[in-house]
Design a protein around this motif. Sequence first.
Motif, short mmCIF file in Angstrom:
data_model
loop_
_atom_site.label_atom_id
_atom_site.label_comp_id
_atom_site.label_asym_id
_atom_site.label_seq_id
_atom_site.Cartn_x
_atom_site.Cartn_y
_atom_site.Cartn_z
N ARG A 212 0.82 -1.21 0.00
CA ARG A 212 0.00 0.00 0.00
C ARG A 212 0.85 1.26 0.00
NH1 ARG A 212 -4.64 0.67 4.21
NH2 ARG A 212 -4.60 2.66 3.11
N SER A 213 2.04 1.17 0.57
CA SER A 213 2.91 2.36 0.63
C SER A 213 3.50 2.72 -0.72
CB SER A 213 4.03 2.12 1.65
OG SER A 213 4.85 1.04 1.23
N LYS A 214 3.40 1.82 -1.69
CA LYS A 214 3.93 2.11 -3.01
C LYS A 214 3.04 3.14 -3.73
CE LYS A 214 5.92 -2.50 -3.62
NZ LYS A 214 5.92 -3.72 -4.46
N GLY A 215 3.61 3.75 -4.69
CA GLY A 215 2.84 4.73 -5.47
C GLY A 215 1.75 4.08 -6.28
N PRO A 216 0.78 4.89 -6.74
CA PRO A 216 -0.34 4.32 -7.51
C PRO A 216 0.10 3.59 -8.76
CG PRO A 216 -0.83 6.55 -6.79
CD PRO A 216 0.60 6.33 -6.48
N SER A 217 1.17 4.06 -9.35
CA SER A 217 1.61 3.43 -10.59
C SER A 217 2.30 2.09 -10.33
CB SER A 217 2.58 4.37 -11.32
OG SER A 217 3.69 4.67 -10.48
N ARG A 218 2.89 1.95 -9.16
CA ARG A 218 3.61 0.71 -8.87
C ARG A 218 2.78 -0.25 -8.03
NH1 ARG A 218 9.03 2.25 -6.08
NH2 ARG A 218 9.23 -0.03 -6.23
N ARG A 219 1.64 0.17 -7.54
CA ARG A 219 0.83 -0.67 -6.66
C ARG A 219 0.11 -1.73 -7.48
NH1 ARG A 219 -3.25 2.78 -3.45
NH2 ARG A 219 -1.26 3.71 -2.78
N ALA A 220 0.17 -2.98 -7.02
CA ALA A 220 -0.49 -4.11 -7.70
C ALA A 220 -1.81 -4.39 -7.00
CB ALA A 220 0.40 -5.35 -7.68
N THR A 221 -2.90 -4.06 -7.71
CA THR A 221 -4.23 -4.22 -7.10
C THR A 221 -4.54 -5.68 -6.84
OG1 THR A 221 -4.94 -2.27 -8.33
CG2 THR A 221 -6.65 -3.64 -7.35
N ASP A 222 -4.17 -6.54 -7.77
CA ASP A 222 -4.44 -7.97 -7.59
C ASP A 222 -3.71 -8.52 -6.37
OD1 ASP A 222 -5.95 -7.81 -9.83
OD2 ASP A 222 -4.41 -8.63 -11.17
N LYS A 223 -2.51 -8.07 -6.17
CA LYS A 223 -1.74 -8.54 -5.04
C LYS A 223 -2.35 -8.05 -3.73
CE LYS A 223 2.98 -8.85 -3.27
NZ LYS A 223 4.40 -8.47 -3.47
N LEU A 224 -2.84 -6.78 -3.74
CA LEU A 224 -3.49 -6.25 -2.53
C LEU A 224 -4.74 -7.05 -2.19
CD1 LEU A 224 -3.18 -2.37 -2.96
CD2 LEU A 224 -2.10 -3.80 -1.21
N GLU A 225 -5.51 -7.38 -3.21
CA GLU A 225 -6.72 -8.17 -2.96
C GLU A 225 -6.37 -9.57 -2.46
OE1 GLU A 225 -8.91 -8.16 -6.53
OE2 GLU A 225 -9.55 -6.04 -6.36
N ALA A 226 -5.32 -10.15 -3.01
CA ALA A 226 -4.90 -11.49 -2.54
C ALA A 226 -4.43 -11.43 -1.09
CB ALA A 226 -3.79 -12.03 -3.44
N LEU A 227 -3.70 -10.35 -0.77
CA LEU A 227 -3.24 -10.21 0.61
C LEU A 227 -4.41 -9.99 1.56
CD1 LEU A 227 -0.04 -8.02 0.10
CD2 LEU A 227 -0.12 -10.42 0.81
N LEU A 228 -5.41 -9.20 1.12
CA LEU A 228 -6.58 -8.99 1.96
C LEU A 228 -7.33 -10.30 2.17
CD1 LEU A 228 -7.97 -5.56 0.69
CD2 LEU A 228 -7.06 -6.09 2.97
N GLU A 229 -7.47 -11.07 1.10
CA GLU A 229 -8.16 -12.35 1.21
C GLU A 229 -7.40 -13.31 2.14
OE1 GLU A 229 -11.05 -15.15 0.77
OE2 GLU A 229 -11.06 -13.05 0.10
N LYS A 230 -6.08 -13.31 2.00
CA LYS A 230 -5.26 -14.15 2.87
C LYS A 230 -5.40 -13.71 4.33
CE LYS A 230 -2.12 -17.30 3.71
NZ LYS A 230 -2.43 -18.75 3.58
N ARG A 231 -5.44 -12.39 4.55
CA ARG A 231 -5.58 -11.90 5.92
C ARG A 231 -6.92 -12.31 6.51
NH1 ARG A 231 -4.89 -5.59 7.24
NH2 ARG A 231 -6.83 -5.50 6.03
N ARG A 232 -7.99 -12.22 5.71
CA ARG A 232 -9.29 -12.66 6.22
C ARG A 232 -9.27 -14.15 6.55
NH1 ARG A 232 -11.29 -8.86 2.36
NH2 ARG A 232 -11.32 -10.50 0.77
N GLU A 233 -8.61 -14.93 5.70
CA GLU A 233 -8.53 -16.37 5.95
C GLU A 233 -7.75 -16.66 7.23
OE1 GLU A 233 -6.64 -20.39 3.87
OE2 GLU A 233 -6.73 -18.50 2.76
#
Length: 1238
Positions: A212-233
């Motif tokens: 999340r601390s990365k800039g908008p251009s370098r931020r990977a949305t798919d990876k953020l969603e995967a990490l969020l899903e993993k955190r919920r799990e």
Amino acid sequence: MLWKGGKRDARTPLSHTMAAKRPRKDASRDGESLAERNPEPSNLFEVVRLAKSAMESVVDDWLESYKKNKEAGFLELVNFFIRSCGCKGVVTPEMFRKQQNSEIIQQLTEQFDEDSAEYPLVLTTQPWRKFQAGFCELVTVLVRRCQYNIIYDEYLMDTLISLLTGLSDSQVRAFRHTSTLAAMKLMTALVRVALSVSLHKDNNQRQYEAERSKGPSRRATDKLEALLEKRRELQEQQEEIENMMNAIFKGVFVHRYRDVVPEIRAICIEEMGNWMQSYSASFLTDSYLKYIGWTLHDKQREVRLKCLKALQGLYRSRELAARMELFTSRFKGRMVSMVLDKEPDVGVEAIKLLTLILQNMEEMLTDEDCEAVYPVVYASNRALAAAAGEFLYKKQFDQDWEAGKEKGRRAGSRDFFRLLLAFFIESELHEHAAYLVDSLWDCAAPLLKDWDGLTHLLLEESPEEGWGDQQENALIEILVSSMRQATEGKPPVGRGPGKKVLSARERKAQEDDREKLTQYLIPLLPQLLAKFSADAEKVALLLAAPRYFSLSLYSSGRLEKYLEQLLAQLREVVEKHTGQEVLEAAARALYVLCNPEFTFYSRVDLARSRLVDTLADKFQQEVSELLQASYLDEDEVYSMAATLKRISILHNAHDLTAWQLSEPCSLLLQRAVDTGEVPKQVVIPTMTCLHFGILWELARVSGTIPAQKELLALKRKVASFCSLCQSCLTDVDSSIQEQAFVLLSDLLLVFSPQLARGERKALELLVYRPEVALQSQLAGFLMDHVFNHAELAGSDDEDTEGKIERLHQRRNLLAGFCKLIIYNVLELSAASDVFKHYAKFYKDYGDIIKETLSRARQIDRDEWARTLLLSLQQLLTELLLQQGLDAVYGKAFREIRDLARRFSLFFGLHQLHNRQALVALHKAGIKFAFQEPAPSGSELGPLNLPFLEVLSEFSPRLLRPDKKLLLSYLEQTCQARLSPPQRGKLWNSLLMYRRSLKSLDDMGSDASRIAAPRPRRRPGSPAKRRRLDDSSERGDSSLQLSSRLETPMLTSTALKRGRQPGSPAQLQEEEGSESDFVQSQPWFSSQRSRESPGRRQQLLAPRSTSRLGLGSRMDRLSLMEEEEEEMVIQEESSDEEDAQGLDMPLSRSHSSQGEQLRDLFDSTILGIEVSSGKCESGRGHLPCRTGEPSLTGNLSPAGSLMGLEHAGDHPSPGPGPSLGMAFLRELHTSLFFCCTFI
């Protein structure tokens, strides 16, 4: 929340109903027919028991079967746990689907093998030794293999935890123990999984934040969603595991940490310590720590040990210790008090815990807390003292020594010894530094082995610190003690246990230390002796040093000049001092140096000969003057006494036969016996010289083939010396009498028949047997100096140490006499003078007399029994002569009966071996009772008739046939010795003895028909219902084997069928009732004998008393405990402490154990309910009346006192009932008595 009998028809969250059975709709039915065809458990249990397979492969195989069929696989695991409990029952699929947990457990309980008292976890035989380790490993590996998927399937863990929770609440010990262990190990494994999930969750959070601390251009949305899903799990997994742990903690731990079985409590505390160390973030809180704090007060050693070890693991980490300030402040007092725990190993762990607190939380321990540990360095238990020594070193010496190293080696050594001396002297805890050195040896050995620094401190002419006399004494003692510790490795006298077998490395280290200290001290020892030559105490300590030297260095290292200096100092010490201790030290040092194996032996022997020549010439001159002179002044007496003292002490360690000192000593002793003009200062060393001269001559003839002439000459010397010592026994001075007694007892023992046994047949001529007059004088001396109340009391102004020393001397005198009896020097009948004081002087000499009784019994049982009888006869005769016939109602007669009761205990074991001796004792006692006829016109019967009351104390030890035989013999004696008018009289002593020889069957059948009211039953507790006849049957049979009832450890709740009349158990019960009745007779007899006739009439009125449920106390199932029978820990009600989460237990109610009653009849047969007065010590003290000593501990089965042990129940209030007078009249018309149970 746990529900023990929950339905399985609804799916609810785990946190709400963990113990409810799960619906089986989702379980596959493919293997159902297989499970029903083969209801027996699979080989999972056998695999774990045999411990021949890797546990990972075993668990993997089980997981494969579980994945194929959940229900069948889970049933296999369930039956594994059931088999591990020792239960033969099997959980079938039908039971699993249709019955609730409580119903399954109840059915398994009924199928339990109630004849077995053991189950796998407590078995120690070869096939089961590794079972517990394998059992725990299976649970751990199971969770580890399932941690990523199966434990979250909402079936395995939910159902398993539900089953274990139900089993842990069972009243059967095997179920509770096994399921609690499984649940705690399961919890420990889940804690590790929870820790792993927590770490993954933290890593996931860091990755998410970094992305999340990365800039908008370098931020990977798919990876953020995967990490969020993993955190919920991970969050769901963490919540699920926390629910499981919460269910186990609240369903199992909270109830079982206070279980009545100490092993279960210990398991809970041990595992909680593991949880706190593994997952401190969740468990290292006051709400969990309080359980360990409370359990520090547990009454069982193993539980307290687990608490301390759990806390050690926490305090070992400075980080964890910093989070325990509140707990430490709350329970610190208890931890400090456990240093003095009655169990030494608990005290050791408590000190280790305080040492960790000192290292990581030093500010928490005050000076007062530390001062509670310091005295333990002088404890008799070495492990305890060593732990205290490490604490003392960490607190007082460690930092100062490290700082002192910067000043140089000598300065650092000076600082350490300065602190050590300050502690040793200023604390005033002990006067022997050897114990302090031994305590500090494990942690401060390098400092204490600085012998070079120690000797230089002692040799300094103007020490900076200005050592005083007390400091110098302490330094020398520390020096010698460290030398002894380094070369021998043995703890000081009185401290143990030490290390028995040393390894090769330890032996090599000892030899190296010996070489090192020898090199340091050989040149310096003469200097130290010269400096302190005027101080006897310091010189005596320094003269012990040569014993720890490697003396071969004198020749191999060319250090003979130092040997000459040492010999010169030894001669000077002997000539200058007259103290016993310093002269003995000099004699021992000279003995160590006079070893023919050393090359310098000739030098030492020459120095010794010159020394003895000087002393012998002086003695010959002085003795001739004394024999010729009619008066000696004080200086002459002192000079001669000093010379004789030096010679006698040297004669102890060295053979001085060549100087022919025996003849002048004999003349001197004869002069003392004839005239009494020789002072005692001269007589005592003269006797000692003669004694050692005889022993050295015996040693010489024993090593060769002696001529008969030599043997006859030696025997004449022995006879002459014994005659002189016998004359000295009547001397006016008590010290001369005591010395004569000691020398006589030693010499008679040496020249006893033992001398000519084995390969020493040639010495048979030397065997000396004392005459009857000498034996009588020895016994008379014992009466005057050992069994003398005036001697025991001592003078009022005598200090405690002096009284202890006098008692020690008297014990030595008694031990010398007893050895003469044991080794057949004196006749066994001479022991009667000792045995009759067994009870009166039990506090001072009880251990010696008891050992003599046991050894004498092994020599000749018949003669031993006659000696016991003779002791009692002597006491009764003396009593009747001094106080008359009224003495039978006094305290002295009760003491004789108490002595007889104590003697009877020695007949308890091996009844068949003692049978003949016991019958002979009774017959001889009956003859003695009727030996003296009654005075003419007297109504009291024969004079010795009260002796039958004393004799009745031995009746419980008789076998039934012997009782009938003796009863017949008693009747024949009565017919022969009593006149016709006397035969009809009912004397109390005769009635009492006659009744002690009868069984309940002979006395009447009414006793067996009295029914006891059944104890009250609490509603809703069917597990407590037992049949009274079953309990009495077991109680009677157990009384025939042990004085305390052995409660069965494993019992099911299945109802037992009533036994048929005439069964073997009932016959055993009837036999046991007679033995119980006989045991009870002496108690009643002793009580009745204390009452005067007038008092007895006052006691005839019946008493009305309340009844208690003895049956309810005796018939408890030790493994079927109810919740209220567990150890209850009451929490304090302080709101402030509740808010803090730390509550301290105020008290605990433990079930009374080992309570013993003295009863008249077997209460389980008569149905009499008797209260069990709680004893203060908790070890089963018998209730006693005023003026009668109380016996404690286990009593033999046929003893005069009946011991009962109740299985874990609370005592009922109120007194027990008296026996009804109507029943007593039916029992025996001429017997009136009233006894009240306390």
